[in-house]
Scaffold this motif. Structure first.
Motif, PDB file in Angstrom:
ATOM      1  N   ILE A 315       0.839  -1.190   0.000  1.00 33.50           N
ATOM      2  CA  ILE A 315       0.000   0.000   0.000  1.00 33.50           C
ATOM      3  C   ILE A 315       0.880   1.247   0.000  1.00 33.50           C
ATOM      4  CG2 ILE A 315      -1.920  -1.150   1.146  1.00 33.50           C
ATOM      5  CD1 ILE A 315      -1.131   0.265   3.734  1.00 33.50           C
ATOM      6  N   SER A 316       0.332   2.336  -0.475  1.00 36.67           N
ATOM      7  CA  SER A 316       1.078   3.588  -0.543  1.00 36.67           C
ATOM      8  C   SER A 316       1.144   4.239   0.835  1.00 36.67           C
ATOM      9  CB  SER A 316       0.385   4.544  -1.520  1.00 36.67           C
ATOM     10  OG  SER A 316      -0.858   4.982  -0.977  1.00 36.67           O
ATOM     11  N   PRO A 317       2.094   5.153   1.028  1.00 38.78           N
ATOM     12  CA  PRO A 317       2.137   5.887   2.294  1.00 38.78           C
ATOM     13  C   PRO A 317       0.820   6.599   2.618  1.00 38.78           C
ATOM     14  CG  PRO A 317       4.183   6.203   1.110  1.00 38.78           C
ATOM     15  CD  PRO A 317       3.259   5.468   0.181  1.00 38.78           C
ATOM     16  N   GLU A 318       0.169   7.154   1.586  1.00 38.54           N
ATOM     17  CA  GLU A 318      -1.100   7.837   1.839  1.00 38.54           C
ATOM     18  C   GLU A 318      -2.160   6.850   2.328  1.00 38.54           C
ATOM     19  OE1 GLU A 318      -4.376  10.767  -0.321  1.00 38.54           O
ATOM     20  OE2 GLU A 318      -2.591  10.100  -1.428  1.00 38.54           O
ATOM     21  N   GLU A 319      -2.226   5.682   1.716  1.00 37.23           N
ATOM     22  CA  GLU A 319      -3.185   4.660   2.168  1.00 37.23           C
ATOM     23  C   GLU A 319      -2.853   4.215   3.588  1.00 37.23           C
ATOM     24  OE1 GLU A 319      -4.433   2.265  -1.891  1.00 37.23           O
ATOM     25  OE2 GLU A 319      -2.383   2.045  -1.137  1.00 37.23           O
ATOM     26  N   ALA A 320      -1.567   4.060   3.877  1.00 38.99           N
ATOM     27  CA  ALA A 320      -1.158   3.657   5.224  1.00 38.99           C
ATOM     28  C   ALA A 320      -1.538   4.713   6.253  1.00 38.99           C
ATOM     29  CB  ALA A 320       0.348   3.404   5.256  1.00 38.99           C
ATOM     30  N   SER A 321      -1.477   5.990   5.851  1.00 47.29           N
ATOM     31  CA  SER A 321      -1.840   7.057   6.786  1.00 47.29           C
ATOM     32  C   SER A 321      -3.320   7.004   7.146  1.00 47.29           C
ATOM     33  CB  SER A 321      -1.480   8.427   6.203  1.00 47.29           C
ATOM     34  OG  SER A 321      -2.354   8.816   5.170  1.00 47.29           O
TER      35      SER A 321
END
Length: 391
Positions: A315-321
């Motif tokens: 997953i992308s950093p944005e999704e992880a956030s």
């Protein structure tokens, strides 16, 4: 050249049974007269008697001062300082949560500094602490504030809170014994634990973060998020209480070195105006502040999610956030923290005054990775009132 200052920490005894080291540390300091500053509830339930018994048996003269309150007022601190000055003490021992420890720091330092403590406040004071004062031993009985390792004392004002900050406020000795937290009620365990989690999270995303504070913060997040539910559900859980004690301590060291930010800035007025306990004030704001500032720290929020045992694979950093926000919401719900300001009986009509007072906390806001305007702060309070999350 870029460089990092590593803040000094007190000599610390930490772990189950660490209180057994108290008498040895007192003997090394060889005081003629001791003032013990303690939460009144600890005297009522017998904790103080057990802690000071070795000191009493060793024939050290001491007085016990318990005229303190949670979220102490400026007047509360001044009253203690006046008492300590009149007593000619040579050692202060603070026992309790953050309020008792912060007041004990003030008593020790202002034995040797003139004037009223209001003159030394961060927001409005004009004086600077000049002298170290007398030695102080700080004994934490909650896993939350990190006050035993920091250089600040927090005091409540009419509408908000302010601090006195100086390295002379650092303890000479800190004792962190998880067995002293077993008697802490579930509600207080939840609030103080959320406070410790806030310290770690804000230290990790702080603009002043560094590899040293990052390591402390991530380990603190791992320990706290992995044990807080169990500590709240079963206060006798030795493993959970021990993990919380270490997590709180590490979080204290992390924010001592990197600072806290917008969550604390917005929490101070909640405590000042509505007398919401500091841990609860932080806890209710965590998801809303972190959601609002997500664009400034996607990667670090992914790291926080991973430290909370979340999977960031694929997953992308944005999704992880986003997953980090939901993970925080789940934890706070499980430990019984109300989800909105309305849950703490904060009226919508108060949001503008809260905003004005929160915006004054420049020292804290300066550490936030996203610069926040007064409009931003009002928007965060509105979200926290309505419960609107994950933009």
């Amino acid at each position: 050249m870029n460089f990092t200052k590593i803040a000094a920490t007190p000599v610390t005894h930490i772990g189950w049974g660490a209180i057994e080291n108290l008498l040895t540390e007192v003997q090394l300091l060889a005081p003629e007269k001791i003032l013990i500053v303690a939460d009144p509830i600890l005297k009522q339930i017998g904790v103080i008697e057990n802690v000071v018994r070795p000191i009493s048996e060793a024939n050290y003269p001491y007085d016990i001062y318990t005229d303190i309150i949670p979220e102490p007022l400026l007047q509360t601190g001044q009253k203690l300082v006046d008492f300590a000055r009149a007593g000619n003490y040579s050692l202060i021992i603070g026992i309790g949560g953050g309020s008792a420890l912060d007041l004990a720091k003030l008593a020790a330092v202002f034995m040797a500094n003139e004037g009223d403590i209001k003159d030394y406040l961060n927001l409005s004071g004009s004086k600077k602490i000049q002298h170290k004062g007398i030695p102080k031993i700080l004994i934490a009985t909650t896993s939350g504030t990190g006050a035993e390792v920091t250089n600040i004392s927090v005091l409540a004002l009419e509408h908000t809170k302010d601090v006195i900050s100086h390295d002379h406020l650092i303890a000479d000795v800190a004792i962190v014994d998880a067995q002293l937290t077993v008697s802490v009620p579930a509600k207080v365990t939840a609030a103080t634990g959320a406070d410790a989690l806030t310290h770690a999270i804000e230290a990790y995303i702080s603009v002043n973060a560094n590899p040293y504070s990052d390591g402390l913060a991530l380990q603190a997040i791992k320990l706290i998020s992995g044990s807080l539910r169990d500590a709240v559900a079963n206060g006798d859980n030795k493993q959970a209480r021990t993990a919380m004690a270490y997590g709180s301590y590490l979080a204290g060291l992390a924010f001592f070195n990197a600072g806290v930010g917008a969550i604390h800035a917005l929490a101070y007025p909640l405590g000042g105006q509505f007398h919401i306990p500091h841990g609860d004030s932080n806890a209710v704001l965590i998801p809303y502040v972190m959601d609002y500032i997500r664009p400034s720290c996607f990667v670090k929020m992914g790291d926080i999610f991973a430290a909370m045992n979340g999977s960031v694979t694929g997953i992308s950093p944005e999704e992880a956030s986003v997953k980090c926000i939901f993970s925080l919401i789940s934890l706070l719900k499980d430990i019984g923290i109300p989800a909105t300001l309305a849950g703490f009986n904060v009226p919508e009509s108060a949001l503008e005054q809260l905003t004005a007072d929160g915006f004054k906390q420049k020292r804290l806001l300066a550490r936030c990775p996203m610069p926040l305007t007064e409009t931003d702060i009002l928007n965060i309070y509105k979200k926290a009132f309505s419960g609107h999350l994950v933009s």
